[in-house]
Design an enzyme around this catalytic site. Sequence first.
Site, PDB file in Angstrom:
ATOM      1  N   LYS A 148       0.879  -1.325  -0.032  1.00  0.00           N
ATOM      2  CA  LYS A 148      -0.121   0.437  -0.280  1.00  0.00           C
ATOM      3  C   LYS A 148       1.044   1.540  -0.016  1.00  0.00           C
ATOM      4  CE  LYS A 148      -4.432   1.136   0.303  1.00  0.00           C
ATOM      5  NZ  LYS A 148      -5.716   0.254   0.030  1.00  0.00           N
ATOM      6  N   ASP A 164      -6.836   4.369  -4.738  1.00  0.00           N
ATOM      7  CA  ASP A 164      -8.052   4.448  -3.144  1.00  0.00           C
ATOM      8  C   ASP A 164      -8.169   5.737  -2.611  1.00  0.00           C
ATOM      9  OD1 ASP A 164      -8.127   2.494  -0.752  1.00  0.00           O
ATOM     10  OD2 ASP A 164      -6.962   4.107   0.675  1.00  0.00           O
TER      11      ASP A 164
END
Length: 444
Positions: free
Chosen positions: A126, A166
Amino acid sequence: MSYVDEVFQMVVEKNPAQPEFHQAVKEVLESLRVVIEENEEAYRKDALLERLVTPERQLLFRVPWVDDKGQVQVNNAFRVQFNSAIGPYKGGLRLHPSVNLGIIKFLGFEQIFKNSLTGLPIGGGKGGSDFDPKGKSDREVMAFCQSFMTELSKYIGADTDVPAGDIGTGAREIGYMYGQYKRIKGVYEGVLTGKGLSYGGSLARTEATGYGLLYLTEEMLKCNGHDISGKTVVISGSGNVAIYACQKAQQLGAKVVTVSDSTGWIYDPEGIDVALLKEVKEVKRARLTEYAAARKSAQYHEGRGVWSVKCDVALPCATQNELLIDDAKALVANGCLAVAEGANMPTTIEATEYLQANGVLFAPGKAANAGGVATSALEMSQNSERLSWSFEEVDSKLKNIMVNIFHNLDEAARKYKMEGNYVAGANIAGFLKVADAMTAQGIV
Ligand code: NDP
Ligand code: 2IT
């Protein structure tokens, strides 16, 4: 002290001031107790849990860019390459002022198990930055994205690490980042997912997280004797996940009566108008007050409040820790049947336990929102074979993946005598594949 408790204590000591990361690790390790105990000696000897909770690599860098007034701005950026046991690092990039290393680590840690649950060969990672795209001009967003990618491009690639969207990172940001990567590296490869359809994106990726959430929710309800059709649904958020969750819920015959953003929420007893919501959020990038202004049946409220609305199904689709214990109590008091997490870790541990203890079906984010990353992996497959699949083909693969995920969690929970505990089922099923691959690959 048990192995699980020792490792959790180590995580807290070695990662101070990262409460979201502690929370994500605690939730996973608690569910794994029974599995770890079965095999404790071998796992301890290999320090399997210590390796699992420690990222393989963490990149921290600055992103300088010039704003429209000619002023230089500097942001902090991160990429945490958490675990590559089952495939290249895969996970989104969050652009939001709240982003810090602890948040990226919690998201990267969750991603390991989520990606494992998809059944596809993708590891966990991430990234993101404390840059806030809100209120910036397109040129400012481009300047940031180009500077960000100039540094990130040294560490990613189609077979090593494949970022995606995201919070705050949508089609526009992915486009600017992809252009800069291609310019620097001189290769046209599937290094990012969520790309536009004209340059290697997959049909149905935009819809995938929200659609997948509903496919899994529908299956969970069905297997517990309920039909999604005719149900009243409350949704939080009004971004990518929320919009397509709303659309699919309506296609399945449910009525969605709320959406929210960081300043307020809408109650629309006639059902959310998805076309209007898309116009306000995707095209105008405006506040929900504009939705209310354009629709008679909609009431706008400042602050938070969607969980106080009577519903059968609640779908938190905004951000972490947005559904708290009092919200869980309100949902139970109003007869809510099921909660499925579109966002990552939106429900606190206390609220999750309260919902489960009160018989609410609870699908954790790492299973329920896995449709986004699963479809990203399908985008990677299409890029590798230099072909594009039809919307129907991708959507039907997505549906199969989500239905399979639900059955895998259900079976894992039953196998370990925690029937109906889908949190435990997801953590166990996700963990076992990764642990097996880590063990097979030796001490790396
Ligand atoms: P978007 O940026 O498209 O939308 C985010 C939405 O959540 C917006 O309505 C935003 O409101 C709201 N929001 C964000 N932060 C906060 C906050 N701190 N407090 C209150 N509201 C907030 O993001 P996505 O829809 O892509 O992501 C939503 C969630 O889903 C995140 O948890 C993400 O990690 C998760 N997720 C996303 C996937 C994807 O494919 N995009 C896949 C799997 C999970 P506002 O506009 O006012 O900020
Ligand atoms: O949280 C997530 O799974 C995402 N933001 C999507 C990640 C991806 O690589 O598509």
